[in-house]
Design a protein around this motif. Structure first.
Motif, short mmCIF file in Angstrom:
data_model
loop_
_atom_site.label_atom_id
_atom_site.label_comp_id
_atom_site.label_asym_id
_atom_site.label_seq_id
_atom_site.Cartn_x
_atom_site.Cartn_y
_atom_site.Cartn_z
N LYS A 669 -8.91 5.32 7.36
CA LYS A 669 -9.12 6.39 6.39
C LYS A 669 -7.78 7.02 6.01
CE LYS A 669 -13.83 7.54 7.87
NZ LYS A 669 -14.69 8.55 8.53
N ILE A 670 -6.90 7.14 6.99
CA ILE A 670 -5.56 7.67 6.69
C ILE A 670 -4.83 6.73 5.73
CG2 ILE A 670 -3.32 8.28 7.69
CD1 ILE A 670 -4.75 9.06 10.25
N ARG A 675 0.19 4.77 2.89
CA ARG A 675 0.44 3.53 3.64
C ARG A 675 1.59 3.77 4.60
NH1 ARG A 675 -4.06 0.92 3.12
NH2 ARG A 675 -3.04 -1.03 3.74
N ARG A 676 1.35 4.56 5.61
CA ARG A 676 2.38 4.88 6.60
C ARG A 676 2.60 3.70 7.53
NH1 ARG A 676 0.86 10.49 9.28
NH2 ARG A 676 1.66 9.32 11.07
N LYS A 682 -0.18 0.86 14.32
CA LYS A 682 -1.19 1.30 15.28
C LYS A 682 -2.51 0.57 15.05
CE LYS A 682 -2.37 3.84 18.74
NZ LYS A 682 -1.71 3.68 20.05
N VAL A 683 -2.91 0.41 13.79
CA VAL A 683 -4.14 -0.32 13.47
C VAL A 683 -4.02 -1.77 13.92
CG1 VAL A 683 -5.61 -1.17 11.60
CG2 VAL A 683 -4.79 1.19 11.57
N ALA A 684 -2.86 -2.38 13.68
CA ALA A 684 -2.65 -3.77 14.10
C ALA A 684 -2.79 -3.91 15.61
CB ALA A 684 -1.28 -4.25 13.64
N GLU A 685 -2.22 -2.99 16.37
CA GLU A 685 -2.31 -3.04 17.83
C GLU A 685 -3.76 -2.94 18.29
OE1 GLU A 685 0.18 0.18 18.95
OE2 GLU A 685 2.05 -0.96 18.79
N SER A 705 6.92 -5.20 5.43
CA SER A 705 7.38 -5.09 4.04
C SER A 705 7.95 -3.71 3.75
CB SER A 705 6.23 -5.40 3.08
OG SER A 705 5.24 -4.37 3.14
N LEU A 706 7.50 -2.71 4.50
CA LEU A 706 8.02 -1.34 4.31
C LEU A 706 9.37 -1.15 4.98
CD1 LEU A 706 4.71 0.69 4.85
CD2 LEU A 706 5.81 0.12 2.69
#
Length: 726
Positions: A669-670, A675-676, A682-685, A705-706
């Motif tokens: 949701k964040i 796109r922090r 954290k989502v990937a982990e 990419s960031l």
């Protein structure tokens, strides 16, 4: 050279319209806390029939030297305040009048420098001056500097008039008024050295242009220097601005006091920064335009070298401290507008009919003026929480009145530590109050003391040591952002007890002193004072002023803002039940108000966090906390990107509760808002933990990419194999 036509009614109407609009613009509620120590100083001087020469308001620098160069302003302010039965209306009226006169004299100077201007030109200039009000109002406040705006504008008009007449070999007797203005200036504000500088620059111009050794500029210059010595402090008072300048050169002051910072070093999106940049660009553009036209001689003859030399000094002053931008604008407005009219003169070609050519600019001027005045009076041009609200009262949401009343009802002999906002107000309103520090940073205190004070607020490790040094048993703090670290420390310590708080401020007492000071009252629950604050806020809201009733935009916000403040204060001091009670009232009053929505989410979150802490973060299902509306809170938070931190906290609370899928959903949701990179990682982990390698790889790829990270690249290479991509 012909003189301006004194019978030009159009000019009189424009001048009147500008002064009235300026007056309304500056006629605003008192929100600045500095005015109160000025009133206290004026009261002391009137009551003791003596000038202040030593500090009388603090216990840290008591009896140290204090040159109050603004003594005349302070005496005048308190005289008006007491003569009108402690009414704030004459104080607000005085400052608004000074603003109107500064704009009026600047426009009069434009007229003197452009005496051959047609009515069309005057209306064009009038429109530009109306637009300038949005720049000048940046520093229209209830401070002594308003006097300097008036003095500089008056000098500009008088010197421009004297210069024009000198070119006709005529002497303007009004130039001697500069001596009287200088005498008043030196006793009311510290920018008085610019009086002789401006006169001296015109004197040099007169000497080089006319070779006049007996110029009236010379007599006025000498006398203005002499009258600068006529102040209660003599030579010390005359040189005091130089002392203040040397003190304020310390980089720490620039870091601490925003108004002393260089606007050009501030972020460009700040209003002061882009205003100064645009204005300096306009000045440079005009000078370059004149240079290309090879029109220097006529320019110097029209304005004088003194005018441009003064403009150069004021430009440096505005660049060095953002609070001086308005002074530069007042002085250089005639020059900028004179040549802007040449730039915009092709617009007149669009007026194809004689009626439009004759009435187009007058109608535009009066329409803009009328709309501006309506916007000011109805507060459409101000924010409900800002210091620019039209009116002549005290902004209750900014002043710790109830805390002062509590201290009056429960007198104490103890020294009180307070922030500067509380101290400025208490110096005048609380008898026998002495401050640890107040806003007289450079006038009385020194850099070391200011650093100590800020350290106590922001990182209060040595707070107890400083309290013991001065035997301080009471702390009074407003809910300012800078005070929050200290408030958090006092709330968490058993040595200090919260004895009072409302939506503006809080009072703490040492635990051992609270019983001695308050007696049985010390054992009363804080909710008793909280309930009183709510009752007083409800009374305050019920007594809505007629001015708020005619407001076209902010009535609901004005009524609900005290409740919002009280909610935030309650959350800060840990009174969650009180915050929930006020939150309910606020949502009933203004359910669609953005501030109410934000504080509602904060209340839900803090309540949720408190229950988690009460359960010591033990394992339990979030469904058991359904009554807290966690999901509803997330939904409301998502409506406001400023509340992302709270959504992040909820996600981590879910992790602590073992709800990995719920945490992933919240983190995602964040990502719908921003796109922090850290959230993507954290989502990937978490996706890897859930063995969803392909989704994890996609999130890692976006994070890479960031910002490229070799370590992350190695992890992605290993993840490729697990995801079957290699």
């Amino acid at each position: 050279m012909a003189s301006p036509d004194p019978k030009n009614n159009s000019f009189k109407f424009i001048l009147m319209g500008l002064t009235v609009t300026s007056f309304l613009f500056a006629f605003r509620d008192i929100a600045d806390l500095d005015i109160w120590w000025h009133l206290a100083a004026g009261r002391w001087m009137i009551q003791n029939t003596s000038f202040i020469s030593k500090d009388i308001f603090s216990y840290t620098f008591f009896d140290s030297a204090w040159v109050s160069i603004t003594w005349g302003y302070e005496v005048l302010m308190y005289f008006l305040y007491s003569a009108f039965h402690q009414s704030l209306v004459p104080l607000v009226t005085l400052h608004a009048l000074l603003a109107a006169l500064s704009v009026g004299f600047s426009f009069l100077a434009y007229r003197q420098l452009n005496h051959e201007a047609t009515n069309k030109n005057l209306y064009e200039a009038g429109i530009f001056y109306l637009l300038l009000l949005w720049i000048l109002e940046l520093r229209w406040n209830h401070r002594a500097e308003m006097l300097s705006y008036f003095y500089i504008a008056a000098f500009l008009f008088i010197l421009a008039r004297a210069w024009r007449l000198s070119l006709e070999n005529r002497t303007d007797k009004w130039i001697y008024a500069c001596i009287l203005i200088q005498l008043v200036w030196v006793n009311t504000h510290g920018l008085f050295p610019f009086g002789p500088i401006m006169i001296g620059s015109y004197l040099v111009s007169d000497f080089f242009y006319r070779k006049n050794f007996r110029s009236p500029f010379l007599y006025v210059f000498i006398l203005s220097l002499l009258v600068s010595l006529l102040n209660p402090y003599g030579v010390t008072g005359t040189l005091w601005p130089l002392h203040l300048y040397s003190v304020l050169k310390d980089p720490f002051y620039h870091q601490t006091i925003e108004e002393t910072r260089n606007a050009l070093t501030e972020p460009v999106w700040l209003r002061d920064a882009w205003v100064l940049i645009i204005w300096l660009c306009l000045l440079i553009f005009q000078i370059l335009t004149i240079g290309f036209r090879a029109d220097w001689k006529s320019l110097i003859k029209k304005y004088s070298m003194g005018y441009f030399f003064s403009a150069l000094i004021l430009s440096w002053l505005a660049i060095s401290a953002r609070r001086n931008i308005s002074i530069l604008v007042i002085w250089t407005a005639p020059f900028v507008l004179d040549y802007l009219l040449l730039v915009f003169s092709p617009l007149n070609q669009f007026a194809k009919t004689s009626a439009l050519k004759r009435w187009g600019w007058p109608v535009a001027f009066y329409v803009i003026m009328g709309l501006t005045c309506i916007g000011i009076v109805t507060n459409l041009v101000s924010d409900d929480r800002s210091a620019t609200r039209f009116g002549a009262s005290k902004r209750a949401s900014r002043f710790p009145d109830r805390a002062i009343e509590f201290l009056k009802n429960h007198p104490t002999q103890s020294k009180i530590f307070s922030d500067t906002q509380f101290a400025n107000y208490a110096i005048f309103t609380l008898p026998q109050f002495k401050s640890y520090i107040d806003s007289r940073y450079a006038e009385v205190y020194n850099v070391a003391h200011l650093k100590t004070y800020l350290d106590l607020l922001n990182s209060p490790q040595h707070f107890e040591q400083e309290m013991n040094r001065y035997d301080i048993k009471i702390v009074a703090l407003t809910f300012d952002l800078s005070s929050q670290p200290l408030i958090n420390k006092l709330i968490s310590q058993k040595k200090w007890r919260l004895v009072f708080y409302d939506e503006v401020s809080a009072l703490f007492a040492r635990e051992d002193y609270a019983q001695t000071w308050l007696g049985p009252l010390a054992n009363e629950n804080i909710t008793i004072h909280f309930d009183r604050a709510i009752a007083q806020i409800q009374t305050q809201v019920a007594k809505t002023r007629w001015l708020d009733e005619v407001s076209l935009k902010y009535v609901a916000n004005d009524k609900v803002w005290p409740y919002v403040q009280l909610i935030e204060a309650s959350l800060l001091v840990g009174h969650i039940e009180g915050a929930k009670q006020v939150d309910y009232t606020a949502r009933q009053l203004a359910p669609n108000n953005s501030a109410v929505k934000n504080t509602h989410c904060e209340t839900l979150f803090f309540d949720y966090a408190a229950q988690l802490r009460a359960k010591e973060l033990s394992k339990f299902q979030l469904s058991q906390l359904g009554q807290l509306g966690v999901e509803a809170c997330e939904a409301a938070l998502l409506e406001n990107p400023k509340m992302i931190n709270f959504i992040e906290y909820i996600a981590f609370f879910k992790l602590n509760d073992g709800q990995v899928e719920g945490a992933i959903e919240t983190f995602k949701k964040i990502l719908t808002l921003t796109r922090r990179r850290d959230i993507l990682i954290k989502v990937a982990e978490l996706e890897i933990y859930q063995k969803r390698f392909l989704s994890a790889y996609d999130h890692y790829t976006e994070a890479q990419s960031l910002q490229l990270d070799p370590a992350l690249a190695n992890q992605m290479q290993a993840l490729k194999i697990k995801a079957g991509l290699q």
